[in-house]
Scaffold this motif. Structure first.
Motif, PDB file in Angstrom:
ATOM      1  N   PRO A 352       0.832  -1.468   0.309  1.00  0.00           N
ATOM      2  CA  PRO A 352      -0.232  -0.223  -0.003  1.00  0.00           C
ATOM      3  C   PRO A 352       1.226   1.293   0.563  1.00  0.00           C
ATOM      4  CG  PRO A 352      -0.304  -1.023   2.094  1.00  0.00           C
ATOM      5  CD  PRO A 352       0.908  -1.790   1.115  1.00  0.00           C
ATOM      6  N   VAL A 353       0.589   2.332  -0.503  1.00  0.00           N
ATOM      7  CA  VAL A 353       1.165   3.331  -1.110  1.00  0.00           C
ATOM      8  C   VAL A 353       0.397   4.737   0.443  1.00  0.00           C
ATOM      9  CG1 VAL A 353       1.789   5.900  -2.178  1.00  0.00           C
ATOM     10  CG2 VAL A 353       1.158   3.546  -3.182  1.00  0.00           C
ATOM     11  N   PRO A 354       1.509   4.432   1.681  1.00  0.00           N
ATOM     12  CA  PRO A 354       1.191   5.682   2.106  1.00  0.00           C
ATOM     13  C   PRO A 354       1.220   7.419   2.398  1.00  0.00           C
ATOM     14  CG  PRO A 354       3.331   5.087   2.470  1.00  0.00           C
ATOM     15  CD  PRO A 354       3.431   4.578   0.889  1.00  0.00           C
ATOM     16  N   LYS A 362      -4.208  16.951  -3.635  1.00  0.00           N
ATOM     17  CA  LYS A 362      -4.045  17.381  -4.713  1.00  0.00           C
ATOM     18  C   LYS A 362      -3.432  16.131  -5.815  1.00  0.00           C
ATOM     19  CE  LYS A 362      -5.781  21.569  -4.820  1.00  0.00           C
ATOM     20  NZ  LYS A 362      -7.684  21.824  -4.204  1.00  0.00           N
ATOM     21  N   ALA A 363      -2.329  15.677  -5.517  1.00  0.00           N
ATOM     22  CA  ALA A 363      -1.845  15.159  -6.779  1.00  0.00           C
ATOM     23  C   ALA A 363      -3.230  13.489  -6.307  1.00  0.00           C
ATOM     24  CB  ALA A 363      -0.620  14.196  -6.040  1.00  0.00           C
ATOM     25  N   SER A 405       3.467  14.468 -12.543  1.00  0.00           N
ATOM     26  CA  SER A 405       4.893  14.183 -12.174  1.00  0.00           C
ATOM     27  C   SER A 405       4.455  13.703 -10.283  1.00  0.00           C
ATOM     28  CB  SER A 405       5.456  15.295 -12.110  1.00  0.00           C
ATOM     29  OG  SER A 405       7.505  15.320 -11.795  1.00  0.00           O
ATOM     30  N   LEU A 406       4.117  14.191  -9.850  1.00  0.00           N
ATOM     31  CA  LEU A 406       4.383  13.849  -9.008  1.00  0.00           C
ATOM     32  C   LEU A 406       3.031  12.026  -9.217  1.00  0.00           C
ATOM     33  CD1 LEU A 406       3.030  16.403  -6.194  1.00  0.00           C
ATOM     34  CD2 LEU A 406       5.049  15.513  -6.240  1.00  0.00           C
ATOM     35  N   LEU A 407       2.599  12.523  -9.325  1.00  0.00           N
ATOM     36  CA  LEU A 407       1.694  10.727  -9.236  1.00  0.00           C
ATOM     37  C   LEU A 407       2.262   9.919 -10.272  1.00  0.00           C
ATOM     38  CD1 LEU A 407      -1.039   9.721  -9.063  1.00  0.00           C
ATOM     39  CD2 LEU A 407      -1.742  10.905 -11.304  1.00  0.00           C
ATOM     40  N   ARG A 408       3.351   9.920 -11.189  1.00  0.00           N
ATOM     41  CA  ARG A 408       3.661   9.599 -11.703  1.00  0.00           C
ATOM     42  C   ARG A 408       5.243   8.472 -10.615  1.00  0.00           C
ATOM     43  NH1 ARG A 408       3.766  12.803 -17.253  1.00  0.00           N
ATOM     44  NH2 ARG A 408       1.790  11.360 -18.254  1.00  0.00           N
ATOM     45  N   GLY A 409       5.270   9.899  -9.864  1.00  0.00           N
ATOM     46  CA  GLY A 409       6.793   9.268  -8.923  1.00  0.00           C
ATOM     47  C   GLY A 409       6.148   8.387  -8.452  1.00  0.00           C
ATOM     48  N   VAL A 410       4.833   8.809  -7.806  1.00  0.00           N
ATOM     49  CA  VAL A 410       3.561   7.184  -6.826  1.00  0.00           C
ATOM     50  C   VAL A 410       3.376   6.167  -7.370  1.00  0.00           C
ATOM     51  CG1 VAL A 410       1.666   6.882  -5.552  1.00  0.00           C
ATOM     52  CG2 VAL A 410       2.317   9.434  -5.210  1.00  0.00           C
ATOM     53  N   LEU A 411       3.118   6.502  -8.314  1.00  0.00           N
ATOM     54  CA  LEU A 411       2.678   4.753  -8.882  1.00  0.00           C
ATOM     55  C   LEU A 411       4.063   4.211 -10.171  1.00  0.00           C
ATOM     56  CD1 LEU A 411      -0.597   6.055 -11.421  1.00  0.00           C
ATOM     57  CD2 LEU A 411      -0.299   5.201  -9.083  1.00  0.00           C
ATOM     58  N   ASP A 412       4.760   4.850 -10.229  1.00  0.00           N
ATOM     59  CA  ASP A 412       6.394   4.041 -10.706  1.00  0.00           C
ATOM     60  C   ASP A 412       7.153   4.824 -10.211  1.00  0.00           C
ATOM     61  OD1 ASP A 412       8.119   2.737 -11.921  1.00  0.00           O
ATOM     62  OD2 ASP A 412       7.849   3.972 -13.657  1.00  0.00           O
ATOM     63  N   ARG A 416      11.091   3.003 -14.056  1.00  0.00           N
ATOM     64  CA  ARG A 416      10.916   1.645 -14.369  1.00  0.00           C
ATOM     65  C   ARG A 416      10.322   1.263 -16.200  1.00  0.00           C
ATOM     66  NH1 ARG A 416       9.664  -3.045 -10.177  1.00  0.00           N
ATOM     67  NH2 ARG A 416       8.002  -1.667 -10.153  1.00  0.00           N
ATOM     68  N   GLY A 417       9.610   2.197 -15.969  1.00  0.00           N
ATOM     69  CA  GLY A 417       8.219   2.270 -17.662  1.00  0.00           C
ATOM     70  C   GLY A 417       8.431   3.395 -17.944  1.00  0.00           C
ATOM     71  N   PRO A 418       8.429   3.449 -19.062  1.00  0.00           N
ATOM     72  CA  PRO A 418       8.131   4.692 -19.989  1.00  0.00           C
ATOM     73  C   PRO A 418       7.151   6.099 -19.322  1.00  0.00           C
ATOM     74  CG  PRO A 418       6.729   3.125 -21.161  1.00  0.00           C
ATOM     75  CD  PRO A 418       7.804   2.437 -19.284  1.00  0.00           C
ATOM     76  N   LEU A 419       7.496   6.942 -19.417  1.00  0.00           N
ATOM     77  CA  LEU A 419       6.560   7.949 -18.877  1.00  0.00           C
ATOM     78  C   LEU A 419       4.855   7.885 -18.512  1.00  0.00           C
ATOM     79  CD1 LEU A 419       6.949  11.301 -16.704  1.00  0.00           C
ATOM     80  CD2 LEU A 419       6.878  11.978 -19.537  1.00  0.00           C
ATOM     81  N   ASP A 420       4.749   7.551 -19.992  1.00  0.00           N
ATOM     82  CA  ASP A 420       3.142   7.825 -19.564  1.00  0.00           C
ATOM     83  C   ASP A 420       2.852   6.006 -19.860  1.00  0.00           C
ATOM     84  OD1 ASP A 420       4.083   6.199 -21.867  1.00  0.00           O
ATOM     85  OD2 ASP A 420       2.680   7.588 -23.322  1.00  0.00           O
ATOM     86  N   ARG A 421       3.357   5.150 -18.673  1.00  0.00           N
ATOM     87  CA  ARG A 421       3.220   3.799 -18.715  1.00  0.00           C
ATOM     88  C   ARG A 421       1.808   3.975 -18.143  1.00  0.00           C
ATOM     89  NH1 ARG A 421       6.667  -0.668 -15.642  1.00  0.00           N
ATOM     90  NH2 ARG A 421       4.731  -2.666 -16.068  1.00  0.00           N
ATOM     91  N   TYR A 422       1.183   4.875 -16.909  1.00  0.00           N
ATOM     92  CA  TYR A 422       0.285   4.393 -15.959  1.00  0.00           C
ATOM     93  C   TYR A 422      -0.589   5.557 -16.309  1.00  0.00           C
ATOM     94  CZ  TYR A 422       3.364   1.236 -14.051  1.00  0.00           C
ATOM     95  OH  TYR A 422       4.136  -0.214 -13.360  1.00  0.00           O
ATOM     96  N   VAL A 423       0.138   6.955 -16.825  1.00  0.00           N
ATOM     97  CA  VAL A 423      -1.127   8.513 -16.913  1.00  0.00           C
ATOM     98  C   VAL A 423      -0.611   8.006 -18.029  1.00  0.00           C
ATOM     99  CG1 VAL A 423      -1.565  10.529 -15.671  1.00  0.00           C
ATOM    100  CG2 VAL A 423      -0.983   7.935 -14.556  1.00  0.00           C
ATOM    101  N   VAL A 424      -1.853   8.669 -19.261  1.00  0.00           N
ATOM    102  CA  VAL A 424      -1.350   8.938 -20.808  1.00  0.00           C
ATOM    103  C   VAL A 424      -1.934  10.470 -20.770  1.00  0.00           C
ATOM    104  CG1 VAL A 424      -1.875   8.760 -22.417  1.00  0.00           C
ATOM    105  CG2 VAL A 424      -2.302   6.800 -21.408  1.00  0.00           C
ATOM    106  N   ALA A 425      -0.713  11.816 -20.760  1.00  0.00           N
ATOM    107  CA  ALA A 425      -1.018  12.628 -20.726  1.00  0.00           C
ATOM    108  C   ALA A 425      -0.799  13.467 -21.798  1.00  0.00           C
ATOM    109  CB  ALA A 425       0.034  13.963 -20.161  1.00  0.00           C
TER     110      ALA A 425
END
Length: 575
Positions: A352-354, A362-363, A405-412, A416-425
């Motif tokens: 789990p993400v703390p 906001k993220a 950027s903050l959200l992508r840092g939480v999810l990855d 390890r993956g490309p920038l838009d692996r989980y969130v496509v902007a």
């Protein structure tokens, strides 16, 4: 009624029955399976005609084995069960041991694994007691069952013992499948040794056993990996399986073909679908479910395929069968899991993400908004209005980029993956990639709608399984721990209505099969979610009354009256 024959008559019939069995076995080896079963059926008729229980059991054992060879597993189990009874009555332990092994093989194919294990173990015990050389047959069966359940050490021990007892006697009927099975187990730790075992099995194989040996060598080639060789062996096994009318062997060859179709998911899908259709037709439930799981793991698998795979995986888990994942290109399991039904939670790599990892509430809110859209793009302007309602959208573009950027840092966190692996902007919009993120609300909706379609079409068993998955996934209303966000209300209401349809359908299925207790349980769950649904109140009262639970029915009626009083609606006469 059988008439006891004279000694001379019995000798003649025994000779004819023996000839019939021999002719049947020859027909099987040459590929004429139907002729083989015809010869064995006549041998059985002759054996029954003279009242010799041992001969009758022997004929049934051979006929059951022949039926298994053409995937007639239900008939094989029936014939073998009769052989078990006859052998027990006749006090013939060698026949009993063989009959148990043949029945175990049929039960295993039908997915009745615990019963099959019991038959195999009893067969081993009888063989050991009488010192029979045929003990390899139940040992091979146990090796297969242990392999299916992930017990590699037990599987290897059973196969090695089968090789040890069959090799000195040159018993190729047992030695070839024992070597092939051993090769598949050993391939996980020593592909070189496994290759030698499988190649030896192929060198010794004759008739239908050449299919088993080629498939084993093909699976070893997959593990090396040497996919071109695996593809050649799969094609050869397919040709042989069609020649010998071996449907189970054909399904295994098709599964091997899928495993060798690296980078071609469409070819893999076609092969797996054909294999699955064969296995379902012959009643091989466990193998059919394993194929179903593989179809759902293919890149580009549709929602229905993924849901059916989850249903099949649940059945396999219930049967204690592990997902060996030996075939086909597979879709990686989602590393990011977002839970929105009930308490909001995000898990990355199983942890789990703390709260401290978010750096900005906001993220976290951004992810919740994207989750509510379930993969559909949200315009940047709309996101700005939802996140900063009191500011001009044009002034907060930079803030949104920071949140992304903050959200992508939480999810990855390890990047390890490309920038838009989980969130496509995109330039004008942002979306959550629900192919990469396991999002419970999206999965619930897909499972619920598919299950309801099956229910409406009268496919009760499949509907029950799929709707059961959806019910378990619904852990509470959408984002219930943040109830004051207006943008979440439409999704919350939509999912609650869908959940009510799911539990009502499950209640109807329970009533249909006469399970009033489960029907009442589902209806109470529906009322917990929506206490003012009049039809659900009436159905619960009807179920409890039909079950003779009048006190509970009376309490349910009072609850109904209280709910309607709140609404100012008169209570109708209940059914």
């Amino acid at each position: 009624m059988a008439v006891r024959a004279t000694g001379a008559e019995l000798a003649v019939v025994q000779a004819l029955a023996t000839a019939g069995v021999g002719a049947g076995l020859t027909a099987r080896l040459t590929g004429d399976r139907s002729a083989g079963i015809g010869q064995l059926t006549e041998a059985l008729r002759l054996a029954d005609s003279v009242g010799d229980l041992g001969l009758a059991a022997w004929a049934r054992i051979n006929l059951a084995a022949a039926r298994s060879g053409v995937a007639g597993y239900r008939e094989a189990v029936t014939d073998a069960a009769e052989a078990v009874e006859l052998a027990e009555v006749a006090g013939h332990p060698s026949m009993l041991a063989l009959a148990l092994a043949v029945r175990g093989a049929g039960l295993a194919r039908l997915g009745r694994l615990d019963e099959a294990t019991a038959d195999y173990e009893r067969s081993v015990t009888v063989h050991q007691r009488i010192g029979s050389a045929h003990i390899a047959l139940p040992l091979i069966g146990l090796g297969q069952l242990h392999l299916m359940r992930g017990r590699d050490s037990l599987s290897r021990a059973a196969y090695e013992e089968a090789v040890r007892v069959s090799e000195p006697r040159g018993n190729l009927f047992a030695l070839v499948p024992a070597l092939a099975g051993l090769a598949v187990v050993v391939a996980r730790v020593d592909p070189t040794a496994a290759t030698a075992l499988a190649e030896r099995a192929l060198e010794l194989a004759r008739g239908p056993h050449a299919i088993v040996a080629r498939c084993a060598l093909g699976w070893v080639a997959v593990s090396v990996p040497d996919l071109p060789r695996a593809a050649r062996l799969a094609a050869e096994a397919e040709d042989l399986a069609r020649l010998h009318q071996d449907r189970a062997g054909l399904a295994e060859a098709l599964r091997l073909r899928a495993a060798a179709a690296d980078g071609d998911p469409q070819s893999a899908r076609q092969a797996l679908l054909e294999a699955g259709a064969i296995l379902r037709e012959v009643g091989a439930r466990i193998e059919a479910d394993r194929v179903c799981v593989l179809v759902g793991q293919l890149p580009g698998a549709g929602a229905a395929d993924r849901i059916n795979a989850r249903v099949a995986a649940a059945r396999l888990a219930e049967a204690e069968v592990v997902d060996l994942a030996r075939a086909g290109p597979e879709r990686q399991a989602a590393k990011v899991v977002v839970r929105t039904l009930g308490r909001f939670e995000v898990r990355v790599d199983g942890h789990p993400v703390p709260t401290s990892a978010w750096q900005s509430r906001k993220a976290r809110d951004l992810l919740r908004i994207l989750a509510a859209r379930r993969g559909r793009p949200v315009s940047r302007e709309q996101l700005a209005e939802l996140l900063w309602p009191d500011e001009e959208p044009g002034r907060v573009g930079h803030r949104l980029s920071v949140l992304l950027s903050l959200l992508r840092g939480v999810l990855d966190p390890r990047r390890r993956g490309p920038l838009d692996r989980y969130v496509v902007a995109e330039r004008a919009s942002v979306a959550l990639d629900v192919e990469q993120v396991e999002l419970d609300v999206e999965l619930f909706q897909a499972e619920a709608l598919l299950g309801l379609r099956r229910f409406e079409r009268g496919e009760t068993t499949l509907a029950q399984d799929i709707l059961g998955l959806a019910e378990q996934r619904y852990q509470g209303d959408f984002l219930v721990d943040d109830p004051y966000d207006d943008w979440a209300v439409p999704v919350r209401d939509e999912m609650r209505r869908l959940y009510l349809r799911v539990v009502r359908a499950l209640a109807e299925l329970a009533r249909h099969r006469g399970d009033q207790e489960q029907a009442a349980h589902q209806l109470r769950r529906a009322l917990d979610a929506e206490p003012y649904d009049e039809r659900t109140h009436e159905d619960l009262i009807s179920v409890l009354t039909s079950a003779g639970r009048y006190g509970e029915a009376d309490e349910a009626h009072r609850r109904y009256q209280r709910a309607m009083a709140v609404l100012g609606v008169p209570v109708r006469r209940t059914r």
